[in-house]
Design a protein around this motif. Structure first.
Motif, mmCIF file in Angstrom:
data_model
loop_
_atom_site.group_PDB
_atom_site.id
_atom_site.type_symbol
_atom_site.label_atom_id
_atom_site.label_comp_id
_atom_site.label_asym_id
_atom_site.label_seq_id
_atom_site.Cartn_x
_atom_site.Cartn_y
_atom_site.Cartn_z
ATOM 1 N N ALA A 110 0.842 -1.194 0.000
ATOM 2 C CA ALA A 110 0.000 0.000 0.000
ATOM 3 C C ALA A 110 0.879 1.247 0.000
ATOM 4 N N LEU A 149 -4.160 -3.867 1.174
ATOM 5 C CA LEU A 149 -4.614 -2.489 0.968
ATOM 6 C C LEU A 149 -4.656 -1.700 2.268
ATOM 7 N N LEU A 196 -5.279 -1.696 -9.547
ATOM 8 C CA LEU A 196 -4.973 -1.041 -8.270
ATOM 9 C C LEU A 196 -3.689 -0.228 -8.367
ATOM 10 N N GLU A 232 -4.613 2.926 -10.223
ATOM 11 C CA GLU A 232 -5.357 3.849 -9.356
ATOM 12 C C GLU A 232 -4.512 4.361 -8.190
ATOM 13 N N ARG A 233 -3.262 3.880 -8.106
ATOM 14 C CA ARG A 233 -2.333 4.247 -7.030
ATOM 15 C C ARG A 233 -2.818 3.822 -5.655
ATOM 16 N N ARG A 234 -3.625 2.774 -5.636
ATOM 17 C CA ARG A 234 -4.010 2.185 -4.354
ATOM 18 C C ARG A 234 -2.950 1.187 -3.885
#
Length: 296
Positions: A175, A232, A248, A251-253
Protein backbone atom coordinates in the motif's frame (compact mmCIF):
# COMPACT_ATOMS: atom_id res chain seq x y z
CA UNK A 1 -46.68 -43.33 -15.52
CA UNK A 2 -45.98 -41.57 -12.21
CA UNK A 3 -48.02 -43.23 -9.50
CA UNK A 4 -51.60 -43.07 -10.80
CA UNK A 5 -51.06 -40.30 -13.34
CA UNK A 6 -49.35 -39.98 -16.70
CA UNK A 7 -47.41 -37.19 -18.35
CA UNK A 8 -50.04 -37.13 -21.08
CA UNK A 9 -52.73 -36.31 -18.52
CA UNK A 10 -50.60 -33.43 -17.27
CA UNK A 11 -50.09 -32.15 -20.82
CA UNK A 12 -53.86 -32.16 -21.34
CA UNK A 13 -54.42 -30.32 -18.06
CA UNK A 14 -51.91 -27.60 -18.95
CA UNK A 15 -53.29 -27.28 -22.49
CA UNK A 16 -56.84 -26.75 -21.19
CA UNK A 17 -55.64 -23.99 -18.87
CA UNK A 18 -53.76 -22.34 -21.75
CA UNK A 19 -56.47 -22.64 -24.43
CA UNK A 20 -59.47 -22.07 -22.15
CA UNK A 21 -61.60 -25.00 -23.32
CA UNK A 22 -61.74 -28.73 -23.91
CA UNK A 23 -62.58 -28.24 -27.60
CA UNK A 24 -59.60 -25.91 -28.21
CA UNK A 25 -57.35 -28.38 -26.42
CA UNK A 26 -58.64 -31.14 -28.69
CA UNK A 27 -57.75 -29.07 -31.73
CA UNK A 28 -54.27 -28.29 -30.36
CA UNK A 29 -53.54 -31.93 -29.56
CA UNK A 30 -55.41 -33.32 -32.57
CA UNK A 31 -57.85 -35.32 -30.44
CA UNK A 32 -61.61 -35.50 -30.14
CA UNK A 33 -63.19 -33.37 -27.42
CA UNK A 34 -64.63 -36.53 -25.89
CA UNK A 35 -61.09 -37.94 -25.49
CA UNK A 36 -59.99 -34.76 -23.72
CA UNK A 37 -63.00 -34.94 -21.38
CA UNK A 38 -62.30 -38.58 -20.60
CA UNK A 39 -58.62 -37.85 -19.92
CA UNK A 40 -59.59 -35.16 -17.40
CA UNK A 41 -62.19 -37.38 -15.76
CA UNK A 42 -59.64 -40.19 -15.40
CA UNK A 43 -57.13 -37.78 -13.84
CA UNK A 44 -59.72 -36.41 -11.39
CA UNK A 45 -60.83 -39.90 -10.42
CA UNK A 46 -57.27 -41.13 -9.90
CA UNK A 47 -56.32 -38.13 -7.73
CA UNK A 48 -59.63 -37.77 -5.91
CA UNK A 49 -59.97 -34.03 -6.63
CA UNK A 50 -62.17 -31.93 -8.89
CA UNK A 51 -60.01 -29.93 -11.28
CA UNK A 52 -62.71 -28.12 -13.27
CA UNK A 53 -66.03 -26.52 -12.44
CA UNK A 54 -68.30 -27.57 -15.29
CA UNK A 55 -71.39 -25.60 -14.21
CA UNK A 56 -70.88 -22.80 -16.75
CA UNK A 57 -70.59 -22.65 -20.52
CA UNK A 58 -66.87 -23.37 -20.30
CA UNK A 59 -65.07 -25.45 -17.67
CA UNK A 60 -63.18 -23.33 -15.15
CA UNK A 61 -60.33 -24.44 -12.97
CA UNK A 62 -61.21 -25.01 -9.34
CA UNK A 63 -58.90 -23.76 -6.60
CA UNK A 64 -57.33 -27.23 -6.50
CA UNK A 65 -57.01 -27.17 -10.27
CA UNK A 66 -55.16 -23.83 -10.26
CA UNK A 67 -52.65 -25.18 -7.77
CA UNK A 68 -52.17 -28.49 -9.55
CA UNK A 69 -51.79 -27.03 -13.03
CA UNK A 70 -48.75 -25.14 -11.74
CA UNK A 71 -47.31 -28.40 -10.41
CA UNK A 72 -48.11 -30.06 -13.73
CA UNK A 73 -46.01 -27.47 -15.57
CA UNK A 74 -43.08 -28.05 -13.23
CA UNK A 75 -43.36 -31.83 -13.64
CA UNK A 76 -43.47 -31.58 -17.42
CA UNK A 77 -40.45 -29.29 -17.45
CA UNK A 78 -38.53 -31.72 -15.23
CA UNK A 79 -39.48 -34.61 -17.50
CA UNK A 80 -38.28 -32.66 -20.54
CA UNK A 81 -34.94 -31.98 -18.83
CA UNK A 82 -34.68 -35.68 -17.91
CA UNK A 83 -35.20 -36.72 -21.53
CA UNK A 84 -32.74 -34.11 -22.82
CA UNK A 85 -30.07 -35.23 -20.35
CA UNK A 86 -30.60 -38.89 -21.26
CA UNK A 87 -30.31 -38.02 -24.94
CA UNK A 88 -27.06 -36.15 -24.27
CA UNK A 89 -25.62 -39.08 -22.34
CA UNK A 90 -26.54 -41.46 -25.17
CA UNK A 91 -24.50 -39.18 -27.41
CA UNK A 92 -21.53 -39.37 -25.00
CA UNK A 93 -22.10 -36.15 -23.02
CA UNK A 94 -21.05 -36.10 -19.38
CA UNK A 95 -23.76 -36.80 -16.80
CA UNK A 96 -22.34 -33.78 -14.94
CA UNK A 97 -19.34 -31.49 -15.34
CA UNK A 98 -17.73 -30.66 -12.00
CA UNK A 99 -15.29 -27.72 -12.09
CA UNK A 100 -12.94 -26.58 -9.32
CA UNK A 101 -11.47 -23.07 -9.50
CA UNK A 102 -8.33 -21.74 -7.81
CA UNK A 103 -8.53 -18.25 -6.21
CA UNK A 104 -5.86 -16.94 -8.62
CA UNK A 105 -8.09 -17.56 -11.65
CA UNK A 106 -9.56 -14.29 -13.01
CA UNK A 107 -13.35 -14.24 -13.08
CA UNK A 108 -14.40 -12.22 -16.14
CA UNK A 109 -13.13 -14.53 -18.94
CA UNK A 110 -14.27 -17.56 -16.95
CA UNK A 111 -17.80 -16.17 -16.64
CA UNK A 112 -17.94 -15.54 -20.40
CA UNK A 113 -16.76 -19.09 -21.08
CA UNK A 114 -19.39 -20.52 -18.73
CA UNK A 115 -22.09 -18.52 -20.52
CA UNK A 116 -20.88 -20.13 -23.73
CA UNK A 117 -20.89 -23.59 -22.13
CA UNK A 118 -24.50 -23.12 -21.02
CA UNK A 119 -25.51 -22.08 -24.54
CA UNK A 120 -23.67 -25.01 -26.15
CA UNK A 121 -24.87 -27.62 -23.62
CA UNK A 122 -28.11 -26.23 -22.12
CA UNK A 123 -29.12 -29.49 -20.43
CA UNK A 124 -25.74 -30.28 -18.87
CA UNK A 125 -25.67 -30.14 -15.05
CA UNK A 126 -22.59 -28.17 -13.93
CA UNK A 127 -21.15 -28.37 -10.42
CA UNK A 128 -18.91 -25.42 -9.58
CA UNK A 129 -16.69 -24.77 -6.58
CA UNK A 130 -14.10 -22.13 -5.76
CA UNK A 131 -11.23 -23.59 -3.79
CA UNK A 132 -8.37 -22.37 -1.67
CA UNK A 133 -4.78 -22.63 -2.87
CA UNK A 134 -4.10 -26.28 -3.71
CA UNK A 135 -7.76 -27.16 -3.28
CA UNK A 136 -8.60 -27.49 -6.98
CA UNK A 137 -5.87 -30.08 -7.47
CA UNK A 138 -7.09 -31.94 -4.38
CA UNK A 139 -10.60 -31.99 -5.85
CA UNK A 140 -9.28 -33.58 -9.04
CA UNK A 141 -7.49 -36.30 -7.14
CA UNK A 142 -10.47 -37.07 -4.91
CA UNK A 143 -12.95 -37.23 -7.83
CA UNK A 144 -14.61 -34.05 -6.58
CA UNK A 145 -14.00 -32.37 -9.95
CA UNK A 146 -13.39 -33.42 -13.53
CA UNK A 147 -11.72 -30.13 -14.53
CA UNK A 148 -9.56 -27.84 -12.41
CA UNK A 149 -8.46 -24.31 -13.29
CA UNK A 150 -5.41 -23.67 -11.15
CA UNK A 151 -1.63 -23.21 -10.91
CA UNK A 152 0.42 -26.40 -10.51
CA UNK A 153 3.48 -25.68 -8.40
CA UNK A 154 6.34 -26.29 -8.59
CA UNK A 155 5.54 -28.36 -11.72
CA UNK A 156 2.76 -30.38 -13.34
CA UNK A 157 2.39 -33.69 -11.43
CA UNK A 158 2.77 -36.96 -13.33
CA UNK A 159 -0.85 -37.98 -12.67
CA UNK A 160 -2.29 -34.76 -14.15
CA UNK A 161 -2.80 -33.64 -17.76
CA UNK A 162 -2.57 -29.84 -17.89
CA UNK A 163 -3.02 -27.26 -20.65
CA UNK A 164 -1.74 -23.70 -20.04
CA UNK A 165 -4.49 -21.09 -20.35
CA UNK A 166 -3.00 -17.99 -18.70
CA UNK A 167 0.43 -16.68 -17.75
CA UNK A 168 0.56 -13.82 -15.26
CA UNK A 169 3.46 -12.00 -13.61
CA UNK A 170 3.69 -12.13 -9.81
CA UNK A 171 4.43 -8.57 -8.69
CA UNK A 172 5.67 -7.50 -5.25
CA UNK A 173 3.43 -4.68 -4.01
CA UNK A 174 2.46 -2.71 -0.92
CA UNK A 175 0.00 0.00 0.00
CA UNK A 176 1.24 3.59 -0.61
CA UNK A 177 1.46 4.29 3.10
CA UNK A 178 3.56 1.22 3.89
CA UNK A 179 7.20 1.99 4.90
CA UNK A 180 8.56 -0.14 2.03
CA UNK A 181 6.55 1.85 -0.50
CA UNK A 182 8.00 5.12 0.82
CA UNK A 183 11.68 4.09 0.51
CA UNK A 184 11.86 5.26 -3.11
CA UNK A 185 14.80 2.97 -3.94
CA UNK A 186 15.80 -0.63 -4.52
CA UNK A 187 14.72 -2.70 -1.51
CA UNK A 188 17.23 -4.99 0.19
CA UNK A 189 16.65 -8.13 2.21
CA UNK A 190 17.56 -6.13 5.31
CA UNK A 191 14.81 -3.64 4.42
CA UNK A 192 12.30 -6.49 4.25
CA UNK A 193 13.31 -8.12 7.53
CA UNK A 194 11.18 -6.04 9.95
CA UNK A 195 8.08 -6.12 7.77
CA UNK A 196 5.32 -8.71 7.44
CA UNK A 197 4.98 -10.63 4.19
CA UNK A 198 1.38 -11.61 3.51
CA UNK A 199 1.66 -15.19 2.31
CA UNK A 200 -0.92 -17.20 0.38
CA UNK A 201 -0.63 -20.75 1.68
CA UNK A 202 -2.27 -24.07 1.15
CA UNK A 203 -5.00 -24.74 3.68
CA UNK A 204 -3.28 -27.70 5.31
CA UNK A 205 -0.14 -25.96 6.48
CA UNK A 206 1.29 -29.19 7.89
CA UNK A 207 1.74 -30.42 4.34
CA UNK A 208 1.31 -27.15 2.55
CA UNK A 209 3.78 -24.88 0.83
CA UNK A 210 4.52 -21.19 0.56
CA UNK A 211 5.39 -19.68 -2.81
CA UNK A 212 7.76 -16.76 -3.44
CA UNK A 213 8.45 -16.24 0.28
CA UNK A 214 11.53 -14.27 1.27
CA UNK A 215 10.30 -12.36 4.33
CA UNK A 216 11.11 -13.60 7.83
CA UNK A 217 7.81 -12.40 9.30
CA UNK A 218 4.76 -13.99 7.69
CA UNK A 219 1.03 -13.77 8.01
CA UNK A 220 -0.63 -16.69 6.27
CA UNK A 221 -3.84 -16.53 4.24
CA UNK A 222 -5.83 -19.16 2.38
CA UNK A 223 -8.23 -16.56 0.93
CA UNK A 224 -6.88 -14.31 -1.83
CA UNK A 225 -9.54 -11.64 -1.32
CA UNK A 226 -8.88 -11.39 2.42
CA UNK A 227 -5.16 -11.13 1.81
CA UNK A 228 -5.84 -8.27 -0.61
CA UNK A 229 -7.90 -6.52 2.08
CA UNK A 230 -4.97 -6.67 4.50
CA UNK A 231 -2.55 -5.58 1.77
CA UNK A 232 -4.61 -2.49 0.97
CA UNK A 233 -4.90 -1.75 4.68
CA UNK A 234 -1.09 -1.55 4.92
CA UNK A 235 -0.44 -4.56 7.16
CA UNK A 236 2.35 -5.93 4.97
CA UNK A 237 3.62 -6.53 1.46
CA UNK A 238 3.18 -9.50 -0.84
CA UNK A 239 3.37 -10.82 -4.37
CA UNK A 240 0.12 -10.60 -6.30
CA UNK A 241 -0.88 -11.69 -9.82
CA UNK A 242 -0.52 -8.89 -12.34
CA UNK A 243 -4.11 -9.24 -13.55
CA UNK A 244 -5.33 -8.67 -9.98
CA UNK A 245 -3.19 -5.68 -9.02
CA UNK A 246 -2.92 -3.97 -12.41
CA UNK A 247 -5.99 -1.75 -11.88
CA UNK A 248 -4.97 -1.04 -8.27
CA UNK A 249 -1.52 0.08 -9.39
CA UNK A 250 -3.08 2.34 -12.02
CA UNK A 251 -5.36 3.85 -9.36
CA UNK A 252 -2.33 4.25 -7.03
CA UNK A 253 -4.01 2.18 -4.35
CA UNK A 254 -0.92 -0.04 -4.50
CA UNK A 255 2.76 0.62 -5.23
CA UNK A 256 5.11 -1.77 -7.05
CA UNK A 257 8.23 -2.74 -5.10
CA UNK A 258 11.70 -3.36 -6.59
CA UNK A 259 13.62 -5.97 -4.57
CA UNK A 260 17.32 -6.54 -5.13
CA UNK A 261 18.57 -10.08 -5.77
CA UNK A 262 14.96 -11.19 -6.02
CA UNK A 263 15.01 -14.78 -7.27
CA UNK A 264 11.33 -14.47 -8.16
CA UNK A 265 11.77 -11.29 -10.21
CA UNK A 266 10.24 -11.77 -13.61
CA UNK A 267 8.66 -15.01 -12.44
CA UNK A 268 5.42 -15.78 -14.21
CA UNK A 269 2.70 -17.91 -12.75
CA UNK A 270 1.02 -20.32 -15.18
CA UNK A 271 -2.63 -21.19 -14.69
CA UNK A 272 -3.79 -24.45 -16.23
CA UNK A 273 -6.94 -26.27 -17.26
CA UNK A 274 -6.19 -29.68 -15.79
CA UNK A 275 -7.70 -33.12 -15.43
CA UNK A 276 -6.56 -36.48 -14.16
CA UNK A 277 -4.46 -38.50 -16.59
CA UNK A 278 -6.67 -41.55 -15.99
CA UNK A 279 -9.95 -39.64 -16.47
CA UNK A 280 -10.41 -38.18 -19.94
CA UNK A 281 -12.68 -35.16 -20.28
CA UNK A 282 -16.03 -35.55 -21.99
CA UNK A 283 -17.32 -33.33 -24.82
CA UNK A 284 -18.42 -30.46 -22.56
CA UNK A 285 -15.19 -30.48 -20.56
CA UNK A 286 -13.13 -30.42 -23.75
CA UNK A 287 -15.30 -27.62 -25.14
CA UNK A 288 -14.81 -25.49 -22.03
CA UNK A 289 -11.06 -26.11 -21.91
CA UNK A 290 -10.62 -25.08 -25.55
CA UNK A 291 -12.82 -22.01 -25.09
CA UNK A 292 -10.73 -20.91 -22.11
CA UNK A 293 -7.48 -21.41 -24.03
CA UNK A 294 -8.86 -19.26 -26.87
CA UNK A 295 -10.28 -16.52 -24.63
CA UNK A 296 -7.27 -16.15 -22.36
Amino acid sequence: MIGRLTLDQLRVLVAIEETGSFSATGRRLDRAQSVISQTVATLEDAQGVTLFDRAGYRPRLTEAGRVLVSQARATLAAAARFEAMAQGMRAGLEAELAIAIDPLMPSAPLIEALHGLRAAFPDLPVAFSTERLGGALAQLRSDGAALALCPLLPEVPDDIVAHPILTTAMRPVAAPGHPLARLGRLISRDDLAPHVQLVLSEEDQAGGRDYGVIGARRWRFVDLARRLDFLLAGFGWCRMPGHVVGPLLAERRLVALEIERDDARGHELILYAAHRADRALGPAGRWLMERLREDF
